[in-house]
Design a protein around this motif. Structure first.
Motif, short mmCIF file in Angstrom:
data_model
loop_
_atom_site.label_atom_id
_atom_site.label_comp_id
_atom_site.label_asym_id
_atom_site.label_seq_id
_atom_site.Cartn_x
_atom_site.Cartn_y
_atom_site.Cartn_z
N GLY A 174 -8.43 -67.91 -65.21
CA GLY A 174 -8.14 -68.17 -66.03
C GLY A 174 -7.26 -68.13 -66.97
N VAL A 175 -7.02 -67.79 -67.63
CA VAL A 175 -5.39 -68.27 -68.31
C VAL A 175 -4.79 -68.31 -69.75
N GLU A 176 -4.39 -66.41 -69.00
CA GLU A 176 -3.82 -66.36 -70.71
C GLU A 176 -3.05 -66.92 -71.54
N LYS A 177 -2.40 -67.53 -70.76
CA LYS A 177 -1.18 -67.79 -71.82
C LYS A 177 0.11 -68.15 -70.69
N VAL A 178 0.58 -70.24 -71.64
CA VAL A 178 1.16 -70.40 -70.38
C VAL A 178 2.53 -70.66 -71.54
N ARG A 179 4.19 -70.09 -70.37
CA ARG A 179 4.90 -70.80 -71.19
C ARG A 179 5.83 -72.17 -70.62
N ALA A 180 6.31 -72.83 -70.97
CA ALA A 180 6.85 -73.43 -69.86
C ALA A 180 8.32 -74.10 -70.94
N THR A 181 9.32 -74.74 -69.45
CA THR A 181 10.39 -75.11 -70.17
C THR A 181 10.80 -76.36 -69.08
N LEU A 182 11.16 -77.55 -69.72
CA LEU A 182 10.54 -78.35 -69.58
C LEU A 182 11.98 -79.36 -69.63
N VAL A 183 13.12 -79.35 -68.84
CA VAL A 183 14.30 -79.87 -68.07
C VAL A 183 14.16 -81.44 -67.73
N ARG A 184 14.18 -81.78 -68.84
CA ARG A 184 13.70 -83.66 -69.45
C ARG A 184 14.46 -84.41 -68.08
N ARG A 185 14.20 -85.74 -67.80
CA ARG A 185 15.79 -86.58 -67.10
C ARG A 185 16.08 -87.31 -69.17
N GLY A 186 16.91 -87.98 -69.49
CA GLY A 186 17.46 -88.48 -70.47
C GLY A 186 16.50 -90.03 -70.67
N GLY A 187 16.46 -90.92 -69.45
CA GLY A 187 15.49 -92.43 -69.31
C GLY A 187 15.40 -92.71 -68.23
#
Ligand code: NAD
Length: 356
Positions: A157-170
């Motif tokens: 069971g999941v109460e809450k997800v916190r995600a930081t996404l470090v994304r590639r520029g292209g």
């Protein structure tokens, strides 16, 4: 045989076409392109019938020495299922074309969720796409998050997800994108649009996401904190994630300390285009504190959605149930990187359970 047409033969489209051609129950009916560039020549070499995506541009193909089988309308009429892999926004414009021939269509994550009856991740909601006329395979980031959320939700069971996404520029071929030398909060507003996108798969999920863009083309990296509904141990979570066929839990001792080495590993393993279809999740990063789980994972933006498109084809064609489709796609593509040589598995979970 399910005859699959691919409209838009770029980063995603060419990979989907190759994955479709590897399936025993599918064939590539053809691919539609706007211009006879290098990818068009490769498609011809691979034996995919070529269609002009823009009818007025058909003569450009013959000028370039490429024989076309027709224009995109003919491909749509001939195909059992169309995969639209055109740039964001064009898919929505193409929707009426597919509807006019009653050809079910699969769109990509760059489109708004409203483009299709359902958004799709094979592990999470395959059944929702079964027999649908329109399906949207969610973006690379949403696919990566969904693959982790689904087993956690089922098991704890999941109460809450916190995600930081470090994304590639292209992507590597996108030479007009950036940043070249900067670190951008992107989007600056919090939460980012990724959380709502994950909710197209898990409507009741509590999730907040923050995004950045960095000068890299290789992969995205996610830092996740998930508050679960019960206390867990890191070993138990690790064992659970290790069982997921589209998650590669990177074992200690592999020296895979970042996206660059992961891509090298994929190339060394003979993966086509150096693709990593699996989430690459660092086993050592899995940490727990009560109900809080932390981990890092890397997502290969160009390829993680590819097996999902293959499964979406089977779902709309009502050709197999989720388990059968996922297994067949995994087997034919060779999904599943080598296991965990560190012995961090059953024995450890049992030892921790005994300590409780
Ligand atoms: P791309 O630009 O690499 O490829 C798109 C292709 O479509 C190009 O070859 C382009 O020439 C062609 N095209 C343009 N207009 C067309 C038209 N009217 N008809 C037919 N073809 C046309 O883009 P991509 O990265 O493959 O993205 C396609 C979709 O997949 C987008 O929705 C995107 O958001 C999504 N997606 C991309 C990634 C990624 O990282 N590249 C990851 C997941 C999802």
């Amino acid at each position: 045989m399910i005859r699959v047409g691919v409209n838009g033969y770029g980063t995603i489209g060419k990979r989907v076409a190759d994955a479709v051609s590897a399936q025993p129950d599918m064939e590539v009916a053809g691919v539609a392109k706007t211009q006879p560039n290098f990818e068009a020549h490769t498609a011809v070499e691979r034996g995919y019938p070529m269609y002009a995506a823009i009818p007025e541009r058909a003569p450009l193909f013959s000028d370039a020495g490429i024989e076309i089988a027709g224009v995109v309308d003919e491909l749509v009429a001939d195909a059992d299922v169309m995969v639209d892999a055109t740039p964001s926004g064009i898919g929505a414009e193409n929707r009426s074309l597919y509807a006019s021939y009653d050809t079910p269509a699969i769109f990509q994550g760059g489109e708004d969720a409203t483009v299709a009856e359902t958004s799709f991740n094979a592990r999470s909601n395959y059944e929702d796409a079964y027999g649908a006329d329109t399906v949207r395979v969610v973006s690379c980031n949403t696919t990566g998050l969904s693959r982790v959320v689904a087993p956690l939700e089922e098991e704890y069971g999941v109460e809450k997800v916190r995600a930081t996404l470090v994304r590639r520029g292209g992507d590597p071929s996108q030479n007009s994108r950036g940043p070249i030398n900067d670190i951008l909060p992107n989007p600056i507003e919090i939460p980012s649009h990724h959380g709502p996108d994950v909710k197209t798969i898990f409507p009741d999920l509590e999730i907040d996401t923050m995004g950045l863009k960095v000068p890299a083309t290789l992969m995205h990296v996610h830092a996740l904190n998930v508050t679960l509904e019960s206390d867990v141990t890191a070993a138990h979570v690790r064992q659970l994630l290790d069982k997921q066929t589209r998650i590669y839990v990177i074992p200690e001792g592999m020296g895979l300390d970042g996206a660059g080495k992961l891509k090298d590993f994929a190339l060394d393993a003979g993966r086509p285009r150096g693709d990593l279809w699996e989430n690459c999740l660092w086993g050592e990063s899995i940490a727990t504190e009560g109900r809080d789980l932390y981990l890092f994972q890397a997502i290969h933006q160009e390829s993680d959605v590819v097996p999902e498109n293959v499964d979406a084809v089977r779902a709309v064609a009502e050709a197999a149930d989720a388990e059968t489709s996922i297994e067949r796609t995994n087997e034919t593509l060779g999904i599943g990187l080598s296991g965990d040589p560190s012995g961090f598995g059953d024995a450890q979970v049992e030892a921790e359970a005994a300590d409780d």
